[in-house]
Structure formats: C-alpha cells, structure tokens
Design an enzyme around this catalytic site. Structure first.
Site, mmCIF file in Angstrom:
data_model
loop_
_atom_site.group_PDB
_atom_site.id
_atom_site.type_symbol
_atom_site.label_atom_id
_atom_site.label_comp_id
_atom_site.label_asym_id
_atom_site.label_seq_id
_atom_site.Cartn_x
_atom_site.Cartn_y
_atom_site.Cartn_z
ATOM 1 C CE1 TYR A 156 -4.034 2.001 0.419
ATOM 2 C CE2 TYR A 156 -2.752 3.212 2.056
ATOM 3 C CZ TYR A 156 -3.867 3.116 1.241
ATOM 4 O OH TYR A 156 -4.809 4.110 1.231
ATOM 5 C CB THR A 193 -13.142 3.729 4.940
ATOM 6 O OG1 THR A 193 -11.729 3.496 5.066
ATOM 7 C CG2 THR A 193 -13.384 5.203 4.652
#
Length: 252
Positions: A156, A193
């Site tokens: 990531y 999220t």
C-alpha cells in the site's frame, strides 16, 4: 444545459460513495467506475437532476477501463462541458503482514488498482481532453502512508508513494501545455472506512501499528466519509488548486 463532467473511481462504497453522493447535483455529469453499481446513487441522481453513468470495471484490469474511458471521451464535444475532472479514488490494502509473507497475486492486485490503473486512466483522460478549451483537473487520492513508511504495509505504501511521484511528473508535463490540466495527489486524512476496519482487525503479531489504529477509533480521531468527501471537494474548489502536485486536505 452545459455540464461539469466528473469521472470517479471506487464510487460504490466508503469515501468514494460519499464523494459521488455530493457530486450528484444539477449541472453535473458523473461517471462512476467501480466493480459494483450502487442503487442509491441512481435514486439520488434522479432526485437531484444530475446525469449519472455507472460503469462496472475491475481496476485490476485498468487497461480495459482506460480504453473505455478514452473511447467515450473522444465521442464527446468539448462544448458540452464547462469543466472536466478525474478523481482516482479506488484503492485496496493487500494482505497485512511483512513483505516476506506476501502472496504475489494479492500484491500485484493492490499495485494494479492503486498505481497502474490511476496512471492508465490519467493517460486516457488527459489525452482525450487535451484540446478541450475548458478547465481540467486530476485528483489522485493518496495517503499519508505514501509519505511515511509503515511495517507490514509495503504494498500500500509503495502504491501511494508511486502515485505521489507520478503526479509530480504529470504536473511537469501539463505545465508545458497551453491549457494543461491542474493536478494533485491529495491525502484525505484518516477516515472511518472499511480499510480502517481491516487495519484494526489485523493480527498484532503481523502488524506492529495495529494498536495505534485501534486508538484512532477509540479516541474519535477518524473523519467520517461524508466529512472527508466535503474536504476533498472543497480543496478541489480552491483557487490555488494544482499549485502543489502533492498535497493534503489539511494544508493551509
């Protein structure tokens, strides 16, 4: 009515869904590119009088999505839109753990969605609209982890760092053109999220920073998707948008 065109990836859930909802206003045309369609967006578009198209593409194959976008844009007349904006929001977190434990296919998926597809879509968007005599913007949704290394997050972090740096290159490209696009790689802050759920739920032995993410939730430090979306859209509307190719919604 002359429209403002927005193209958004990852608009079916989380912050992307919140961005899509806030863009569905009269006078806007929104194209959402996601793996799944979101029925609530169709209903909201009808209520708001906005134009909405939801394209189902898995951005692991960003080439197909970018070719579809290029073909669609080339069929449009520049006079149809007052502005055109691409928002590359889609991204995934690969398996949380040291790189030595990474599955090669899972790692490839994260890099394709988080780095390869945004580059392909930027190319398609900017190439097809290069002669449009209207303001054009590219917003690549980055992350603080593109600017700060973290154990067990190599995939990531690498995707977001790559996004930041290709955006710097893109800004140099566009600055040389008579009507070059304004571009930025924008960090949106820490948002509540599904990605945060993944990070909080990771095995502590595989993710040394797990407790820190749990504390962010426990102490109310996470921004809601709706508030994060508003910050992004407010940043996009700033008169100095594009002056910094790598930026943060919290920048003064």
């Amino acid at each position: 009515m002359t429209q403002h065109l927005y193209i958004l990836t990852g608009g079916s859930r989380g912050m992307g869904l919140a961005i899509a909802e806030q863009l569905l206003q009269a006078g806007n045309t929104l194209i959402c590119i996601s793996r799944n369609q979101q029925a609530s967006l169709t209903a909201k578009a009808q209520q708001a009088g906005a134009h909405l198209a939801q394209w189902t593409h898995d951005l692991v194959d960003g080439a197909t999505a970018s070719l579809a976008l290029k073909a669609w844009l080339e069929k449009q007349t520049a006079q149809a839109f007052q502005s055109a904006t691409l928002i590359n929001n889609a991204g995934v977190i690969p398996h949380i753990g040291p790189l030595s434990q990474a599955d090669p296919h899972n790692l490839a998926m994260a890099l394709r969605v988080g780095l390869e597809a945004p580059m392909q879509l930027c190319s398609a968007f900017l190439g097809a609209t290069e002669n449009w005599p209207v303001p054009r913007k590219v917003v690549n949704i980055s992350s603080g982890l593109g600017r700060r290394a973290m154990a067990s997050q190599a995939g990531y972090c690498a995707a977001k760092a790559g996004m930041d740096h290709f955006t710097r290159c893109l800004a140099l490209d566009e600055a040389l053109k008579p009507n070059g696009a304004k571009v930025t790689s924008l960090a949106p802050g820490v948002i509540d999220t599904d990605m945060q759920v993944q990070l909080r739920g990771a095995a502590p032995e595989n993710f040394p920073d797990q407790n820190g993410f749990q504390q962010l939730k426990a102490t109310g430090m996470l921004t809601s998707p709706a508030d994060a979306a508003k910050r992004i859209l407010d940043y996009m509307a700033r008169p100095d948008f594009g002056s910094q190719p790598v930026s943060d919604v919290r920048d003064a």
